[in-house]
Design an enzyme around this catalytic site. Structure first.
Site, mmCIF file in Angstrom:
data_model
loop_
_atom_site.group_PDB
_atom_site.id
_atom_site.type_symbol
_atom_site.label_atom_id
_atom_site.label_comp_id
_atom_site.label_asym_id
_atom_site.label_seq_id
_atom_site.Cartn_x
_atom_site.Cartn_y
_atom_site.Cartn_z
ATOM 1 N N ASP A 75 -10.206 -3.083 0.376
ATOM 2 C CA ASP A 75 -9.786 -3.251 1.779
ATOM 3 C C ASP A 75 -9.451 -1.904 2.432
ATOM 4 O O ASP A 75 -9.357 -1.830 3.652
ATOM 5 C CB ASP A 75 -8.580 -4.201 1.847
ATOM 6 C CG ASP A 75 -7.455 -3.744 0.921
ATOM 7 O OD1 ASP A 75 -7.217 -4.414 -0.093
ATOM 8 O OD2 ASP A 75 -6.838 -2.687 1.192
ATOM 9 N N HIS A 86 0.822 -1.217 0.000
ATOM 10 C CA HIS A 86 0.000 0.000 0.000
ATOM 11 C C HIS A 86 0.851 1.260 0.000
ATOM 12 O O HIS A 86 0.516 2.249 -0.661
ATOM 13 C CB HIS A 86 -0.969 -0.020 1.185
ATOM 14 C CG HIS A 86 -2.038 -1.062 1.055
ATOM 15 N ND1 HIS A 86 -2.315 -2.002 2.032
ATOM 16 C CD2 HIS A 86 -2.872 -1.359 0.020
ATOM 17 C CE1 HIS A 86 -3.275 -2.801 1.610
ATOM 18 N NE2 HIS A 86 -3.628 -2.444 0.399
ATOM 19 N N THR A 128 -7.750 -7.026 -8.338
ATOM 20 C CA THR A 128 -7.383 -8.437 -8.260
ATOM 21 C C THR A 128 -6.587 -8.767 -9.526
ATOM 22 O O THR A 128 -6.375 -7.909 -10.369
ATOM 23 C CB THR A 128 -8.668 -9.291 -8.206
ATOM 24 O OG1 THR A 128 -9.591 -8.781 -9.189
ATOM 25 C CG2 THR A 128 -9.312 -9.222 -6.831
ATOM 26 N N ASP A 129 -6.198 -10.024 -9.634
ATOM 27 C CA ASP A 129 -5.474 -10.443 -10.852
ATOM 28 C C ASP A 129 -6.419 -10.464 -12.049
ATOM 29 O O ASP A 129 -7.642 -10.411 -11.865
ATOM 30 C CB ASP A 129 -4.866 -11.831 -10.599
ATOM 31 C CG ASP A 129 -3.631 -11.726 -9.709
ATOM 32 O OD1 ASP A 129 -3.790 -11.743 -8.477
ATOM 33 O OD2 ASP A 129 -2.519 -11.552 -10.262
ATOM 34 N N ASP A 132 -17.979 -1.145 -11.922
ATOM 35 C CA ASP A 132 -16.807 -1.677 -12.624
ATOM 36 C C ASP A 132 -15.909 -0.509 -13.040
ATOM 37 O O ASP A 132 -16.381 0.426 -13.698
ATOM 38 C CB ASP A 132 -17.276 -2.466 -13.863
ATOM 39 C CG ASP A 132 -16.146 -3.262 -14.495
ATOM 40 O OD1 ASP A 132 -16.402 -4.381 -14.972
ATOM 41 O OD2 ASP A 132 -14.996 -2.754 -14.487
ATOM 42 N N ASP A 137 -5.923 -0.757 -7.932
ATOM 43 C CA ASP A 137 -5.577 -1.778 -6.938
ATOM 44 C C ASP A 137 -6.545 -2.943 -7.116
ATOM 45 O O ASP A 137 -7.479 -3.149 -6.325
ATOM 46 C CB ASP A 137 -5.687 -1.178 -5.534
ATOM 47 C CG ASP A 137 -5.421 -2.213 -4.451
ATOM 48 O OD1 ASP A 137 -5.927 -2.032 -3.321
ATOM 49 O OD2 ASP A 137 -4.732 -3.216 -4.748
ATOM 50 N N GLU A 140 -15.184 0.621 -6.595
ATOM 51 C CA GLU A 140 -14.999 -0.771 -6.156
ATOM 52 C C GLU A 140 -16.217 -1.562 -6.629
ATOM 53 O O GLU A 140 -17.361 -1.139 -6.430
ATOM 54 C CB GLU A 140 -14.863 -0.783 -4.626
ATOM 55 C CG GLU A 140 -15.052 -2.135 -3.961
ATOM 56 C CD GLU A 140 -14.130 -3.223 -4.468
ATOM 57 O OE1 GLU A 140 -12.906 -3.042 -4.407
ATOM 58 O OE2 GLU A 140 -14.667 -4.246 -4.924
ATOM 59 N N PRO A 161 -13.613 -10.632 -12.102
ATOM 60 C CA PRO A 161 -13.951 -9.215 -12.264
ATOM 61 C C PRO A 161 -12.732 -8.340 -12.573
ATOM 62 O O PRO A 161 -12.844 -7.303 -13.200
ATOM 63 C CB PRO A 161 -14.593 -8.831 -10.933
ATOM 64 C CG PRO A 161 -14.191 -9.890 -9.963
ATOM 65 C CD PRO A 161 -13.981 -11.132 -10.751
#
Ligand code: SAM
Length: 281
Positions: free
Chosen positions: A86, A62, A158-159, A138, A156, A106, A163
């Site tokens: 998060d 972060h 996900t891989d 999205d 930031d 998000e 999504p």
């Protein structure tokens, strides 16, 4: 839930966590979300079988995803975060003086809600800051439709499975380029280069048509296994990356990983990455 979780990012190899206590597990509208306690790493969040963040080592990722672009920008005031449910990126962005607004897009409200409840040290109340606007949607659609411009955009995500896939597309990068000011800087999590080198080359190929300065920087994040974690960097103004860091601005930040030396060194890339980018360009 078994007493252990093995990450499924790679089929022939992966890290395993013992599960001391499950705090939340649910198939949301977008992904499988589990948050659990592990004696070594504290509270851990996994999405679709891939480790997202742990209490113990989150600060490395972060700090590097936030302070590298923000300190390279002459005067960051408006920031866009894509993903980051998060709240760790949001917490670090708000440490910078002069930030006027932070928009966070998000896709999964459940991630924000469950992380505020079970990983409170990540956001540390940042979502309640009056300068923060959370948009549930999205990120690729947001930047396509957005008419605002931002000084820094941080993806930031996900891989690029599930999504997160849309946040590694040319359409997303085109939208980002449109939503950045002329001194704007874009950074994105771009995987562990030793294991996901194709992600680095694909991102490089897809960013290059939209930005003058495209490269990567890195940090070693223990629970992103397989070597250095790479971050994509893109800017319209190539001078920003070489800009002298303002000692006063550096001094206002309390960090545990980032400092001026790490900032500079992070842009030094291993030869295997440089060779592949050369081949690919
Ligand atoms: N640090 C982690 C990493 O490097 O893998 C990422 C952490 S953060 C939890 C990833 C966030 O991206 C999740 O909250 C997920 O819901 C969000 N996300 C995934 N795809 C998205 C999309 N297309 N638009 C917006 N958010 C998305």
């Amino acid at each position: 839930m078994s007493q252990a979780i093995t990450e499924t990012l790679y089929t022939q190899w992966g890290q395993t966590f013992t599960v001391d206590r499950v705090l939340f597990e649910h198939q949301t509208a977008h992904q499988h979300l589990v948050i659990f306690e592990n004696q070594q790493w504290g509270t851990v969040m996994v999405l679709d079988g891939v480790v997202q963040t742990t209490e113990r080592d989150e600060f490395i990722y972060h700090e590097m995803m936030t302070h590298v672009p923000l300190l390279s920008h002459p005067k960051p005031q408006k920031v866009l975060i894509v993903g980051g449910g998060d709240g760790g990126i949001l917490r670090e962005v708000l440490k910078h003086p002069g930030i006027e607004t932070v928009t966070q897009v998000e896709i999964d409200q459940a991630v924000i809600d469950m992380c505020r409840q079970h990983l409170p040290n990540h956001s540390q109340g940042a979502f309640a800051d009056p300068r923060v606007k959370v948009v549930i949607g999205d990120g690729v659609d947001f930047v396509a439709e957005c008419t605002e411009q931002f000084d820094v955009i941080i993806s930031d995500s996900t891989d690029p499975i599930g999504p997160g896939e849309s946040l590694f597309t040319s359409r997303f990068y085109q939208g980002v380029a449109k939503c950045l000011t002329e001194d704007g800087i874009f950074v994105a999590q771009n995987g562990v280069s030793f294991m996901q080198l194709d992600e680095v080359t694909t991102t490089h190929r897809r960013l290059t048509p939209h930005f003058q300065d495209v490269t990567f920087y890195s940090a070693a994040v223990p629970t992103y296994v397989g070597g250095i974690m790479t971050f994509a960097w893109a800017a319209h103004n190539p001078a920003l990356r070489q800009a002298e860091l303002d000692p006063q601005r550096l001094h206002t930040l309390t960090t545990r990983y980032h400092n001026a030396g790490i900032h500079r060194a992070a842009f030094a890339l291993p030869q295997y990455i440089l060779d592949q980018l050369e081949v690919d360009s």
